[in-house]
Design a protein around this motif. Structure first.
Motif, mmCIF file in Angstrom:
data_model
loop_
_atom_site.group_PDB
_atom_site.id
_atom_site.type_symbol
_atom_site.label_atom_id
_atom_site.label_comp_id
_atom_site.label_asym_id
_atom_site.label_seq_id
_atom_site.Cartn_x
_atom_site.Cartn_y
_atom_site.Cartn_z
ATOM 1 N N ARG A 1 32.961 41.666 36.444
ATOM 2 C CA ARG A 1 32.534 43.071 36.384
ATOM 3 C C ARG A 1 33.464 43.921 37.230
ATOM 4 N NH1 ARG A 1 29.310 44.961 40.676
ATOM 5 N NH2 ARG A 1 29.037 43.427 42.323
ATOM 6 N N GLU A 2 33.446 45.215 36.958
ATOM 7 C CA GLU A 2 34.318 46.102 37.732
ATOM 8 C C GLU A 2 33.666 46.444 39.066
ATOM 9 O OE1 GLU A 2 34.986 49.291 35.029
ATOM 10 O OE2 GLU A 2 32.963 50.063 35.318
ATOM 11 N N VAL A 3 34.504 46.622 40.072
ATOM 12 C CA VAL A 3 33.970 46.966 41.390
ATOM 13 C C VAL A 3 34.746 48.147 41.963
ATOM 14 C CG1 VAL A 3 33.048 44.741 42.113
ATOM 15 C CG2 VAL A 3 35.468 45.206 42.404
ATOM 16 N N TYR A 4 34.148 48.857 42.896
ATOM 17 C CA TYR A 4 34.873 49.919 43.600
ATOM 18 C C TYR A 4 35.138 49.473 45.039
ATOM 19 C CZ TYR A 4 30.189 51.390 45.181
ATOM 20 O OH TYR A 4 28.923 51.444 45.711
ATOM 21 N N GLY A 5 36.006 50.205 45.711
ATOM 22 C CA GLY A 5 36.539 49.776 47.002
ATOM 23 C C GLY A 5 35.510 49.369 48.043
ATOM 24 N N TYR A 6 34.551 50.255 48.299
ATOM 25 C CA TYR A 6 33.578 49.954 49.355
ATOM 26 C C TYR A 6 32.757 48.726 48.987
ATOM 27 C CZ TYR A 6 29.847 50.403 52.733
ATOM 28 O OH TYR A 6 28.961 50.141 53.744
ATOM 29 N N GLU A 7 32.379 48.670 47.707
ATOM 30 C CA GLU A 7 31.608 47.543 47.196
ATOM 31 C C GLU A 7 32.379 46.241 47.422
ATOM 32 O OE1 GLU A 7 31.210 47.926 43.015
ATOM 33 O OE2 GLU A 7 29.390 46.708 42.898
ATOM 34 N N LEU A 8 33.664 46.296 47.120
ATOM 35 C CA LEU A 8 34.521 45.123 47.289
ATOM 36 C C LEU A 8 34.521 44.653 48.741
ATOM 37 C CD1 LEU A 8 36.570 43.326 45.778
ATOM 38 C CD2 LEU A 8 38.337 44.912 46.508
#
Lengths: 111, 220
Positions: free
Chosen positions: A23-30
């Motif tokens: 799934r795609e993730v964004y920076g903070y989530e990563l």
């Protein structure tokens, strides 16, 4: 750069690719995902230079768009490219071999 | 999202930062915006970092904890990885300052010309433009603005008391550079021809300059 930090960077890159596999993730989530997995040697900010480099090498793609849900601020979501997927497969193989060899030495070490 | 929308969103996010994080973040903004990286990519990154900082702030973390205690080398690392301006936009970046300087030079030239005409003064002398003057304005404005930008950038991350003071040595350097430029101007002035530009032609050049500024340099 020392060999150790280069090795850690390689491992970190592999982990990031793997977190984006399904799934795609964004920076903070990563950064939270990495931290939750116990990769505490990674300072939060250090993912951004790495994400930029991985985009330059076309392993991942980022798209800026509104967060799901009304009124969410736009975020940059990352996902794997075909090339990224290939590199991830290679990483998994290399890591498997390395892990087996090291485990082998550690369990039989000194005997 | 285009650059303008991103900058707007960026400003909105800054409103939500606490003073300490805001000051850290704004230094990063200055550093990245004054580097010759692709504008779109630079703004995307700044937006991403702002959001990360706000998320971290909500968890009680400071900018130092997230991006480290050495923002300058962190920004350097980011800029190294960001795609550089290329071809046309790099040309725009370098061309913009001399272009704007010359545009306004012709505005003054037209204004002075018309006033002299209206007052019945010696228009002919007022309409002479040395090619060397044009070169000096183009080159001088470029050097001046880039020197200032570099200066700002180098000072960005220094604490207030360490910011470069205007000292005797710096003043000496500026005077030396000015003298050098003037000497070059006199020397060039002897070599290069003098043009006669009527006030209305100056006005047309100014208008073309303004239109060109809008067309070439305003961000999409």
């Amino acid at each position: 750069m020392t060999t150790q930090s280069q090795m850690l960077k390689g491992i970190l890159e592999g982990c990031i690719l793997s977190l984006m596999e399904h799934r795609e993730v964004y920076g903070y989530e990563l950064s939270t995902l990495l931290e939750d997995s116990g990769l505490t040697f990674v300072s939060e900010g250090s993912i951004y230079p790495l994400l930029l480099r991985m985009q330059k090498e076309q392993l991942i793609e980022g798209t800026l768009r509104p967060a799901p849900g009304a009124g969410g601020p736009p975020r940059k979501y990352y996902n794997l490219t075909d090339k990224g997927l290939q590199v991830l497969q290679q990483f998994k193989e290399h890591w498997g071999t390395l892990k087996d060899s090291v485990d082998h030495i550690l369990t039989r070490g000194g005997q | 999202m285009n650059t303008k929308q991103m900058i707007k969103e960026n400003n909105r996010l800054q409103d939500a930062m606490n003073p300490n994080n805001l000051s850290y973040y704004q230094d990063m903004v200055v550093y990245i915006r004054s580097s010759s990286v692709q504008e779109q990519k630079g703004e995307e990154l700044l937006l991403e970092i702002a959001q990360h900082l706000l998320d971290a702030q909500a968890k009680g973390k400071s900018a130092e904890e997230v991006f480290g205690s050495d923002p300058e080398s962190y920004c350097k690392e980011l800029v190294e990885q960001l795609p550089k301006m290329k071809g046309l936009s790099s040309l725009q970046f370098h061309l913009m300052i001399p272009w704007v300087a010359l545009t306004w030079f012709f505005f003054v030239q037209a204004l002075v010309g018309f006033i002299t005409m209206w007052a019945g003064g010696p228009v002919e002398r007022m309409t002479q433009v040395r090619i060397s003057t044009l070169i000096l304005i183009a080159g001088g404005s470029y050097v001046l603005i880039h020197a200032l930008l570099r200066w700002m950038k180098n000072d960005t991350f220094k604490p207030e008391e360490n910011k470069r003071k205007v000292n005797a040595r710096n003043i000496g350097i500026y005077i030396a550079i000015t003298v050098l430029i003037l000497a070059a101007g006199v020397w060039l002035g002897r070599l290069l021809p003098v043009l006669t530009v009527a006030p209305w032609i100056s006005l047309v050049i100014f208008l073309i300059g303004i239109a060109g500024t809008k067309l070439l340099f305003s961000s999409k």
